[in-house]
Every structure is written in structure tokens, then in C-alpha cells.
Enzyme design. Structure first.
Site, mmCIF file in Angstrom:
data_model
loop_
_atom_site.group_PDB
_atom_site.id
_atom_site.type_symbol
_atom_site.label_atom_id
_atom_site.label_comp_id
_atom_site.label_asym_id
_atom_site.label_seq_id
_atom_site.Cartn_x
_atom_site.Cartn_y
_atom_site.Cartn_z
ATOM 1 N N ILE A 50 0.815 -1.228 0.000
ATOM 2 C CA ILE A 50 0.000 0.000 0.000
ATOM 3 C C ILE A 50 0.843 1.269 0.000
ATOM 4 C CG2 ILE A 50 -2.042 -1.033 1.049
ATOM 5 C CD1 ILE A 50 -1.102 -0.110 3.758
ATOM 6 N N ASP A 166 10.906 14.879 9.919
ATOM 7 C CA ASP A 166 10.376 14.745 8.555
ATOM 8 C C ASP A 166 8.870 15.007 8.551
ATOM 9 O OD1 ASP A 166 10.520 14.370 5.828
ATOM 10 O OD2 ASP A 166 10.259 12.200 5.944
#
Length: 461
Positions: A50, A166
Site C-alpha cells: 500500500i 520529517d
């Protein structure tokens, strides 16, 4: 660069290492008891890939023991190295350390020869899709509430001594129930261990490499110079400011390939073509993205509080609001009360204005009456003076008349009585005049007595 992206490509061999046999067995008859026995020995059945990241691939897997689908993270085959194994295992432990409503929870961590970890499978879109590609535009308040939840998750991670490094819309999931879930701790560092923390995750070494890791569009300036700039919680604050920037303007703060250390972001309102961005949120966003970490918000909680102040109708600290703005915000917060107060004040003003108008009319009438009274008083004073003058004149004349009467009476009295008929008549008139002038003069009465006897007026005598 660590760029996450969803796709439907074929699974990497790492995902199949433990599942090739399972998938091949699934193609056989389900009634085969041998198949079911072999499948039961496998905790996870891998279904499909996914997503993928810098080091790992995320697959959808079925956990046979809990009978539910999970997100199964495994190291990419072409990334298998001693250092990458270490980083992957560290990410797994770090993700498992963080238990928060807005962080995707980790279910299972396997750190053997084929390390993997499983997480809650979140069905929904990431924030990047909602901001940049979704046709349904988020309202401003919806965007800000999402942002506050992101700040809460980051604030919790910071309290556990972990910085993300991040933060970007791609790493934030919005599930079917509109819950906000932060993930992907691949670049995260632990900068301290809080008191009472018994986790064995050690503190990371300080930045010492020249390698630039992160997503340039949302990276803080210090991430571009890791050899002489230390990253800390304020590095995440900058990236949070970048996420707020995108929520407001529906654009990234900087291009994907912009790694200029000296770059500065324009205000979101200057680049937005669709949204009317309040100046207060412009100020909050730019303060979070200050080039100097000392000038940024010093914690994610402080940044969240600023956005909450805006939602609650208060001025933010970043905007340095003037008196006019403060009054406007007070009216916005207490609109019903302010309308009621305004109506009451208006009514009172009208009543007072009417009263003042009546008072002015009464004052004008009083002034006219006063002027008339003054005029009447003047006329009365003049009449009194004239009356006094007339009275004095009257007194003078009366005294003069009295004097003349007395003198006349004396003259009459001293006049010898004459019995001549004509003279007697004239004498009688003089005596009457003398009697009027001196009613109590006995001499006049005597002479009248003699005159009445002379005229045979015995009754009068």
C-alpha cells in the site's frame, strides 16, 4: 530524500520472504486440511503493498491471531545492509514507544533476521491528498483543528525526547472518522530520556554527517547544514509551520528541490489564490518558520495554543494586535452580548438625547420667562419708584394743603363775625371750610354756634 508515496506496484521480495508459500497455498482448495494447518502457523498473511518509503515497504496484511488487517512494515530488499537494519529496528522501537491518540499505534515488533513491525491499518487519505488534490476543500476552521491535533502529537513525542525531523502532509493520515494520525518516524532522533522512562531506546548522537535527510519543501534551514547546526524540537516547529502554510495557502512553502540555506518564506496570503487568509494566521505561520530557531515558537504546545487562540476569537501573540483589532475580536467573541449592549446603549443614548432636547427646550422657555421676569421686575421697580415719587409729592401737597388749611382756618377764626346777611353766608362757608381743615378746633365750633343762633337754627346750634 525520504519521500513516501502510495502505489499498487508488485510487492518487494522482502514482503514475500515469509508469505510466498502462503500466497501459493491460498490458490489451492480451501477444504484442504493441510493447507489450513500450514496457514495457521503463519501469524500474518500478506495481501498487497500500500505504500513505500526510503527504507521500508508497507503492506496490508491479515493477522490470523487477532483476525484483523494491519499495516505490515518490512525493510526493502535493496536496502538491506547492517546500517539500514539498525535504522529500521530503531524506527520500529521508536514508533512503539509513542502511544498517543494522534500517532499511529504499533502492534508488534519483530527484530530478528527478517525484522518487521505492524501498525494500525488506517484507511483514508493523507493530508497531502486533502490539501493538494482533493476536490472537497477543507474549511479554515477544519484545517486549523487538524493542525492542532498534529501539534499535540508532536508535543507528546517531544515530551518523550523524540523529534520527528520529517514532518510533512504526506506523513499525516486522516482516517474515515476524520481522526488525525502522524506516522513515519524513519528519520526521528531521540535527544533526551525523560525521568521515569524505562525504554531502552538510547539518545542519538549529535548531527555529524553532511548528508541531507528530509523533504526540502518542509525542512528547517539547520537541516541543510547538519555539520554545524544542531537539530532539536524547534526544527520540528519549523516543519509544523510549513504544514500550517500548506493548510492555509494550499501550496508548499518552497519548491521540492529548493535546498538554499538562506531561503525565506513569503506570507501565505501573498501566494494564495483562493483563500482569504487572516493576518493573524500569516503572523503565526511566519513566526513558526523563522530562520533563527530562537525566534520561533519554542514548543509545539505554544504553537498549538496560538492557533487555538485564533479559533477562540482572541488575538495571537505573533500579530501584536492593536486596540482596533482587540475591540473587533471582543465583538466577534461576544457578538450576542455586544449586540444587546449596543442596542441598550443606543436606546439609552436616544432617551438621553430626548431628555437633553426637552431640557434644552425647557431651558429656552425658562430663559424667555426669566427675561420676561427681568423686564417685569424692571417695570415694577420703575413703577415703585414712580409711586414713591408720587407718594412723596402727595405728602408734600397734603402738608401744604394742611398748612394752607390751618392758615386759612386761623384767618377765618380771626375774621370778626358779621351779622350782615350776605356776609354771614360767606362767613358760614369759610367756617365750614375751616371745620373741614381743623375738625377739632373749638374756636370754629364756637363761631358756628353763634352763627346758628343768629340765623335761628337752634337745632343745628
Amino acid at each position: 530524500m525520504n519521500q513516501s508515496s502510495s502505489n499498487k506496484q508488485a510487492l518487494p521480495e522482502a514482503c514475500f520472504d515469509s508469505s510466498d508459500r502462503i500466497l501459493s497455498l491460498l490458490d489451492m482448495e480451501e477444504s484442504d486440511e493441510a493447507i489450513r494447518e500450514e496457514l495457521s502457523d503463519q501469524p500474518y498473511i500478506i495481501k498487497e503493498k500500500i505504500a513505500s518509503g526510503g527504507l521500508k515497504s508497507i503492506c496490508r496484511a491479515f493477522n490470523q491471531q487477532s483476525a484483523r488487517d494491519v499495516a505490515y512494515a518490512v525493510l526493502l530488499e535493496d536496502k538491506e545492509s547492517t546500517e539500514n537494519f539498525r535504522r529500521f529496528k530503531r524506527e520500529a522501537k521508536m514508533s512503539a514507544l509513542l502511544e498517543h491518540a494522534n500517532i499511529i499505534p504499533v502492534y508488534d515488533v519483530h527484530v530478528g533476521d527478517k525484522p518487521y513491525f505492524t501498525m494500525k491499518l488506517v484507511l483514508g487519505k493523507n493530508l497531502s491528498e486533502l490539501i493538494f488534490t482533493d476536490q472537497v476543500e477543507l474549511s479554515l476552521n477544519e484545517s486549523l483543528r487538524i493542525f492542532i491535533k498534529i501539534c499535540d502529537a508532536v508535543s507528546y513525542a517531544h515530551s518523550r525526547g523524540i523529534i520527528h525531523l520529517d514532518l510533512k502532509p504526506d506523513n499525516i493520515k486522516i482516517d474515515a472518522h476524520k481522526e488525525v494520525l502522524l506516522h513515519d518516524w524513519g528519520l526521528a532522533k531521540r535527544v533526551f530520556i525523560p525521568d521515569g522512562d524505562h525504554n531502552d531506546l538510547a539518545i542519538d548522537e549529535v548531527d555529524s554527517t553532511d548528508q541531507i535527510l528530509g523533504t526540502p519543501s518542509y525542512m528547517a534551514p539547520e537541516q541543510f547544514r547538519p555539520h554545524d547546526k544542531l537539530t532539536d524540537e524547534r526544527t520540528d516547529i519549523y516543519s509544523l509551520g510549513g504544514i500550517l502554510y500548506s493548510l492555509l495557502s494550499r501550496k508548499t512553502p518552497f519548491p521540492r528541490n529548493d535546498i538554499n540555506f538562506e531561503r525565506r518564506a513569503s506570507a501565505p496570503s501573498e501566494i494564495s489564490s483562493t483563500n482569504a487568509i487572516p493576518a493573524s494566521l500569516d503572523a503565526v505561520c511566519l513566526k513558526a518558520m523563522e530562520h533563527d530557531p530562537e525566534k520561533r515558537y519554542q514548543s509545539a504546545a505554544e504553537l498549538a495554543d496560538e492557533v487555538q487562540r485564533y479559533l477562540d476569537g482572541f488575538a495571537t501573540n505573533a500579530e501584536n494586535a492593536g486596540l482596533g483589532t482587540l475591540i473587533k475580536l471582543i465583538f466577534r467573541r461576544h457578538k450576542k452580548a455586544c449586540v444587546a449592549i449596543s442596542f441598550t446603549v443606543t436606546l439609552v443614548v436616544l432617551i438621553v438625547a430626548g431628555f437633553i432636547n426637552k431640557l434644552q427646550e425647557s431651558k429656552a422657555a425658562t430663559l424667555v420667562a426669566f427675561q420676561e421676569a427681568q423686564k417685569s421686575q424692571k417695570e415694577a421697580v420703575e413703577a415703585l419708584i414712580k409711586a414713591e415719587q408720587n407718594f412723596k409729592l402727595y405728602e408734600t401737597e397734603r402738608e401744604e394743603r394742611l398748612t394752607i388749611s390751618e392758615l386759612a382756618s386761623k384767618n377765618i377764626i380771626n375774621t370778626p363775625l358779621s351779622f350782615d346777611k350776605w356776609q354771614s353766608k360767606r362767613y358760614k362757608e369759610k367756617l365750614d371750610f375751616a371745620l373741614q381743615a381743623t375738625p377739632m378746633n373749638l374756636n370754629v365750633h364756637k363761631k358756628l354756634l353763634v352763627l346758628h343762633i343768629y340765623n335761628e337754627e337752634l337745632l343745628k346750634a
